[in-house]
Design a protein around this motif. Structure first.
Motif, mmCIF file in Angstrom:
data_model
loop_
_atom_site.group_PDB
_atom_site.id
_atom_site.type_symbol
_atom_site.label_atom_id
_atom_site.label_comp_id
_atom_site.label_asym_id
_atom_site.label_seq_id
_atom_site.Cartn_x
_atom_site.Cartn_y
_atom_site.Cartn_z
ATOM 1 N N PHE A 94 0.829 -1.206 0.000
ATOM 2 C CA PHE A 94 0.000 0.000 0.000
ATOM 3 C C PHE A 94 0.864 1.257 0.000
ATOM 4 O O PHE A 94 0.458 2.287 -0.553
ATOM 5 C CB PHE A 94 -0.947 -0.005 1.203
ATOM 6 N N ALA A 95 2.055 1.199 0.618
ATOM 7 C CA ALA A 95 2.953 2.351 0.577
ATOM 8 C C ALA A 95 3.394 2.630 -0.857
ATOM 9 O O ALA A 95 3.399 3.789 -1.311
ATOM 10 C CB ALA A 95 4.163 2.106 1.478
ATOM 11 N N VAL A 96 3.758 1.576 -1.588
ATOM 12 C CA VAL A 96 4.172 1.739 -2.989
ATOM 13 C C VAL A 96 2.986 2.173 -3.840
ATOM 14 O O VAL A 96 3.106 3.065 -4.703
ATOM 15 C CB VAL A 96 4.776 0.422 -3.516
ATOM 16 N N LEU A 97 1.827 1.543 -3.593
ATOM 17 C CA LEU A 97 0.633 1.893 -4.371
ATOM 18 C C LEU A 97 0.235 3.346 -4.133
ATOM 19 O O LEU A 97 -0.213 4.046 -5.067
ATOM 20 C CB LEU A 97 -0.509 0.952 -3.993
ATOM 21 N N SER A 98 0.397 3.813 -2.917
ATOM 22 C CA SER A 98 0.079 5.210 -2.621
ATOM 23 C C SER A 98 1.002 6.160 -3.378
ATOM 24 O O SER A 98 0.560 7.198 -3.899
ATOM 25 C CB SER A 98 0.185 5.460 -1.109
ATOM 26 N N LEU A 99 2.292 5.835 -3.462
ATOM 27 C CA LEU A 99 3.230 6.664 -4.212
ATOM 28 C C LEU A 99 2.869 6.721 -5.691
ATOM 29 O O LEU A 99 2.873 7.788 -6.314
ATOM 30 C CB LEU A 99 4.652 6.128 -4.034
ATOM 31 N N LEU A 100 2.549 5.553 -6.260
ATOM 32 C CA LEU A 100 2.178 5.516 -7.677
ATOM 33 C C LEU A 100 0.908 6.302 -7.939
ATOM 34 O O LEU A 100 0.810 7.056 -8.923
ATOM 35 C CB LEU A 100 2.009 4.057 -8.123
ATOM 36 N N ALA A 101 -0.086 6.122 -7.050
ATOM 37 C CA ALA A 101 -1.340 6.853 -7.238
ATOM 38 C C ALA A 101 -1.114 8.352 -7.119
ATOM 39 O O ALA A 101 -1.695 9.151 -7.891
ATOM 40 C CB ALA A 101 -2.359 6.379 -6.194
ATOM 41 N N TYR A 102 -0.275 8.753 -6.180
ATOM 42 C CA TYR A 102 0.019 10.177 -6.025
ATOM 43 C C TYR A 102 0.674 10.733 -7.288
ATOM 44 O O TYR A 102 0.303 11.811 -7.791
ATOM 45 C CB TYR A 102 0.944 10.395 -4.829
ATOM 46 N N ALA A 103 1.668 10.009 -7.798
ATOM 47 C CA ALA A 103 2.379 10.498 -8.984
ATOM 48 C C ALA A 103 1.442 10.620 -10.172
ATOM 49 O O ALA A 103 1.470 11.629 -10.911
ATOM 50 C CB ALA A 103 3.539 9.552 -9.303
ATOM 51 N N LEU A 104 0.593 9.636 -10.398
ATOM 52 C CA LEU A 104 -0.312 9.662 -11.547
ATOM 53 C C LEU A 104 -1.368 10.760 -11.411
ATOM 54 O O LEU A 104 -1.635 11.506 -12.368
ATOM 55 C CB LEU A 104 -0.988 8.299 -11.701
ATOM 56 N N LEU A 105 -1.976 10.850 -10.237
ATOM 57 C CA LEU A 105 -3.044 11.828 -10.050
ATOM 58 C C LEU A 105 -2.510 13.255 -10.051
ATOM 59 O O LEU A 105 -3.169 14.180 -10.553
ATOM 60 C CB LEU A 105 -3.784 11.542 -8.746
ATOM 61 N N ASP A 106 -1.336 13.440 -9.472
ATOM 62 C CA ASP A 106 -0.797 14.804 -9.401
ATOM 63 C C ASP A 106 -0.389 15.300 -10.781
ATOM 64 O O ASP A 106 -0.554 16.479 -11.114
ATOM 65 C CB ASP A 106 0.385 14.831 -8.440
ATOM 66 N N ARG A 107 0.164 14.401 -11.611
ATOM 67 C CA ARG A 107 0.582 14.808 -12.955
ATOM 68 C C ARG A 107 -0.606 15.078 -13.874
ATOM 69 O O ARG A 107 -0.443 15.704 -14.923
ATOM 70 C CB ARG A 107 1.464 13.733 -13.569
ATOM 71 N N ALA A 108 -1.765 14.599 -13.513
ATOM 72 C CA ALA A 108 -2.941 14.848 -14.343
ATOM 73 C C ALA A 108 -3.402 16.296 -14.266
ATOM 74 O O ALA A 108 -4.190 16.741 -15.111
ATOM 75 C CB ALA A 108 -4.088 13.914 -13.914
#
Length: 395
Positions: free
Chosen positions: A87-101
């Protein structure tokens, strides 16, 4: 062995409702399993999805993407170490994708990315510490249960000419072993029963419990007079306390309440009772419920507090005891069980009501299950003290 009552009266559903009473697993583990499978991953996943959806559908002046740092924290409290790391890794990936949108001027940027990464690492480390603590607690509880099983030996069915059923519910005391004890000892002079409670908890209480039970098993078999058995128990308590005091320990002032029963061979319709400051026994049968008036004796180990001209041992009292009646003995965990409004569990009233509805409740197994379920319902599963129930009947 003495039957640990598990059926009848809705006992299994009550244990599921009140998992703190007599079970190792915590409420968290009970709630996060469905049909035997873990669903601990569901809450952090729903939180992650909820944050992503809300952040994607709100205006640029209401960015909540950094709240995603809560996801690994929730996972640390519910999941295993690998699940929390995932979940820590998944949170980082989700943050990166959503923030870049979002356009550049509305992106949270690198500082929040570092914050979420650090939060994930700390959550994983906290999860590892939590799991180690839970394993240590389970190990300690396993040791405590092993100690109790070693001291409280299993009893064969129909042991000593008695039909019997027993219930033991430990209180939620962080795996500290309680002092409740019981045993049945047949011998050439009749069958003797002992039920009691050592003051306090921990290994000191177990030591005294072992001393009392060892003496009871030996002298209850050999001694023809129940008064001699009572005297030997009192002497054993005092000698054990002297030994503890000589070791320099501070817990040498323990005592024990107990009820000693004798089912004499020459009186098949009677029972002899010696009460050392314990809750009086009940007799339940077709003619109702009656409390044996045996109170007034000092607990074991306190006989040296009275004057020399005053008898230190409580008297032996004989009561009629028919073949279709059951003798019910409990520790104070039953009579002192409190409801949320502070009222105590009305043992005699509840047993009387159950016998009026169904006289077959007087059988040992049903009677023990009735008291167990009644205590759990009355206290909502919050047991303040160890709870022991022993029901015996002549065969």
């Amino acid at each position: 062995m003495t039957r640990p009552v598990t059926g009848g009266g809705g006992g299994q559903s009550l244990f599921a409702r009140y998992p703190r009473a007599g079970r190792r697993e915590g409420l968290r583990h009970q709630m996060l399993r469905v049909r035997g499978r873990s669903v601990a991953w569901v809450p952090p996943l729903l939180l992650l999805l909820g944050i992503a959806v809300v952040d994607g559908y709100t205006a640029e002046n209401f960015r909540i993407i950094t709240w995603i740092v809560l996801v690994p924290g929730i996972a640390a409290a519910l999941c295993g170490a690998w699940g929390t790391a995932a979940f820590a890794v998944l949170s980082l990936l989700a943050y990166a994708l959503l923030d870049r949108a979002w356009p550049d001027e509305f992106q949270a940027g690198l500082p929040d990315f570092i914050l979420i990464a650090l939060g994930g690492l700390l959550a994983t480390a906290a999860c590892v510490v939590r799991i180690r603590g839970e394993r240590n607690l389970l190990r300690i509880r396993g040791i405590a249960e092993t100690i109790r099983r070693t001291v409280l030996r299993p009893l064969p069915m129909h042991w000593g000419g008695l039909d019997h059923a027993a219930v033991y519910l430990p209180a939620d005391t962080y795996a500290r072993v309680g002092g409740d004890f019981y045993d049945i000892q047949p011998g050439p002079h009749g069958t003797r029963v002992l039920v009691g409670d050592v003051q306090g908890k921990g290994l000191g209480a177990v030591e005294m419990m072992a001393a009392v039970l060892g003496t009871f098993r030996e002298c209850a078999y050999h001694e023809p007079d129940i008064t001699t058995v009572a005297e030997r128990l009192e002497v054993r308590i005092r000698s054990h306390r002297d030994h503890i005091a000589a070791l320099g320990r501070s817990d040498f002032d323990r005592f024990a309440t107990a009820v000693l029963l004798d089912f004499p061979q020459d009186a098949q319709d009677a029972v002899d009772v010696v009460n050392f400051g314990h809750d009086p026994p009940l007799i339940a049968g077709p003619h109702g419920v009656r409390t044996l008036p045996t109170a007034g004796g000092l607990p074991l180990g306190l006989g040296d507090l009275v004057r020399p001209d005053v008898p230190t041992l409580p008297p032996v009292r004989r009561f009629p005891f028919a073949a279709d009646e059951t003798l019910l003995l409990t520790t104070d965990g039953v009579t002192e069980a409190r409801a949320p409004d502070g009222t105590f569990y009305p043992l005699a009233v509840e047993v009387t009501r159950a016998l009026t509805a169904d006289p077959r409740t007087a059988r040992p197994r049903r009677l023990a299950a009735l008291v167990r379920d009644g205590v759990l319902r009355h206290s909502r599963g919050h047991l303040e003290d160890d709870t022991t129930v022993l029901a015996v009947r002549r065969i």
